[in-house]
Design a protein around this motif. Structure first.
Motif, short mmCIF file in Angstrom:
data_model
loop_
_atom_site.label_atom_id
_atom_site.label_comp_id
_atom_site.label_asym_id
_atom_site.label_seq_id
_atom_site.Cartn_x
_atom_site.Cartn_y
_atom_site.Cartn_z
N TRP A 47 124.59 59.43 -34.67
CA TRP A 47 125.71 59.79 -33.80
C TRP A 47 125.44 61.11 -33.10
N LYS A 48 126.23 61.40 -32.10
CA LYS A 48 126.06 62.64 -31.32
C LYS A 48 126.75 63.82 -32.00
N LEU A 49 126.13 64.98 -31.81
CA LEU A 49 126.70 66.23 -32.30
C LEU A 49 127.86 66.62 -31.39
N ILE A 50 129.02 66.84 -31.99
CA ILE A 50 130.20 67.24 -31.22
C ILE A 50 130.40 68.75 -31.28
N ALA A 51 130.20 69.33 -32.45
CA ALA A 51 130.42 70.78 -32.60
C ALA A 51 129.73 71.30 -33.85
N VAL A 52 129.56 72.61 -33.88
CA VAL A 52 129.03 73.28 -35.06
C VAL A 52 130.02 74.35 -35.49
N GLY A 53 129.92 74.77 -36.73
CA GLY A 53 130.83 75.79 -37.22
C GLY A 53 130.28 76.48 -38.45
N GLN A 54 130.98 77.51 -38.83
CA GLN A 54 130.63 78.25 -40.04
C GLN A 54 131.90 78.45 -40.84
N GLU A 55 131.84 78.18 -42.12
CA GLU A 55 132.97 78.40 -43.02
C GLU A 55 132.60 79.56 -43.93
N VAL A 56 133.15 80.71 -43.62
CA VAL A 56 132.81 81.93 -44.35
C VAL A 56 133.22 81.85 -45.82
N PHE A 58 133.33 79.45 -47.85
CA PHE A 58 132.43 78.62 -48.65
C PHE A 58 130.96 78.94 -48.40
N ASP A 59 130.70 79.91 -47.49
CA ASP A 59 129.34 80.30 -47.14
C ASP A 59 128.55 79.10 -46.65
N GLU A 60 129.17 78.32 -45.74
CA GLU A 60 128.57 77.09 -45.25
C GLU A 60 128.41 77.09 -43.74
N LEU A 61 127.40 76.34 -43.30
CA LEU A 61 127.23 75.97 -41.90
C LEU A 61 127.62 74.51 -41.81
N ARG A 62 128.24 74.13 -40.70
CA ARG A 62 128.74 72.77 -40.58
C ARG A 62 128.41 72.18 -39.22
N GLY A 63 128.09 70.91 -39.22
CA GLY A 63 127.87 70.17 -37.99
C GLY A 63 128.77 68.95 -38.00
N VAL A 64 129.47 68.71 -36.89
CA VAL A 64 130.37 67.56 -36.80
C VAL A 64 129.77 66.55 -35.83
N LEU A 65 129.56 65.34 -36.34
CA LEU A 65 129.06 64.23 -35.55
C LEU A 65 130.21 63.28 -35.27
N GLY A 66 130.09 62.49 -34.20
CA GLY A 66 131.14 61.53 -33.91
C GLY A 66 130.57 60.21 -33.43
N ASN A 67 131.31 59.14 -33.72
CA ASN A 67 130.93 57.84 -33.16
C ASN A 67 131.22 57.87 -31.66
N ASP A 68 130.88 56.80 -30.95
CA ASP A 68 131.06 56.78 -29.49
C ASP A 68 132.51 57.02 -29.09
N LYS A 89 131.54 65.25 -40.87
CA LYS A 89 131.15 66.66 -40.96
C LYS A 89 130.11 66.82 -42.06
N LEU A 90 128.97 67.38 -41.70
CA LEU A 90 127.91 67.68 -42.65
C LEU A 90 127.95 69.18 -42.93
N ALA A 91 127.77 69.57 -44.16
CA ALA A 91 127.83 70.99 -44.51
C ALA A 91 126.61 71.38 -45.34
N TRP A 92 126.12 72.59 -45.08
CA TRP A 92 124.99 73.15 -45.79
C TRP A 92 125.28 74.59 -46.18
N LYS A 93 124.62 75.07 -47.21
CA LYS A 93 124.71 76.48 -47.55
C LYS A 93 124.08 77.30 -46.44
N HIS A 94 124.60 78.48 -46.22
CA HIS A 94 124.20 79.42 -45.17
C HIS A 94 123.19 80.40 -45.77
N ILE A 95 121.99 80.47 -45.21
CA ILE A 95 120.96 81.37 -45.73
C ILE A 95 120.50 82.31 -44.62
N PRO A 96 120.76 83.61 -44.77
CA PRO A 96 120.28 84.58 -43.78
C PRO A 96 118.75 84.62 -43.74
#
Length: 167
Positions: A47-56, A58-68, A89-96
């Motif tokens: 699916w296509k990437l709609i947006a990205v974000g950071q959740e402070v 939870f110390d996470e980076l997030r990518g939101v995908l969407g169907n058509d 929404k996919l989430a990963w730990k944030h690593i500097p």
């Protein structure tokens, strides 16, 4: 600030492609979320990437995908979102990145979260069904009870969806 945003977008786009294995493993399990019965959709990694974000918090980076349907509605600013809209929404730990102030990469994956729009099936929760998965398995019912309450409190004016189409 703009440079950091570009790094964030680049890091999340690479993470979406590079971490397919941990998230894809969740598809094999096939477990449905309690309360809503939502499953991780087949093929969502394409699916296509709609947006990205950071959740402070939870110390996470997030990518939101969407169907058509989600992509089209998001691009056009359609509210309410039509039935058939699905966000993942996919989430990963944030690593500097050491030595590069403000730059970071994605760490280990934490969750896959799914929102499905079906106005009839999920009428009591604004038309949305929710699923939250850790290591490919749905989290317990108590955690799912918090999904709609948070969306209702903070995103009611946008059809209960936090995500805005990234331009």
């Amino acid at each position: 600030m703009r440079r950091n945003l570009k790094w964030a977008v680049a890091a999340l786009m690479m993470a979406c492609a590079a971490t397919a294995a941990p998230f894809a493993a969740s598809l094999a399990d096939g477990g449905a979320s309690p309360i809503f019965g939502v499953r991780i959709p087949d093929g969502y990694r394409d699916w296509k990437l709609i947006a990205v974000g950071q959740e402070v918090a939870f110390d996470e980076l997030r990518g939101v995908l969407g169907n058509d349907t989600a992509v089209k509605a998001s691009r056009n600013g359609a509210l309410p979102f039509p039935d058939g809209t699905v966000f993942v929404k996919l989430a990963w730990k944030h690593i500097p990145v050491e030595g590069l102030k403000g730059a970071f990469i994605t760490g280990s994956p934490t969750t896959v979260q799914v929102m499905v729009k079906d106005s009839a099936k999920y009428a009591t929760t604004g038309g949305w069904g929710f699923g939250r998965f850790v290591d490919g398995k749905p989290v317990d019912e108590a955690q799912h009870k918090t999904c709609f309450a948070c969306h209702e409190a903070h995103a009611k004016d946008h059809d209960f969806v936090f995500t805005r189409y990234g331009r």
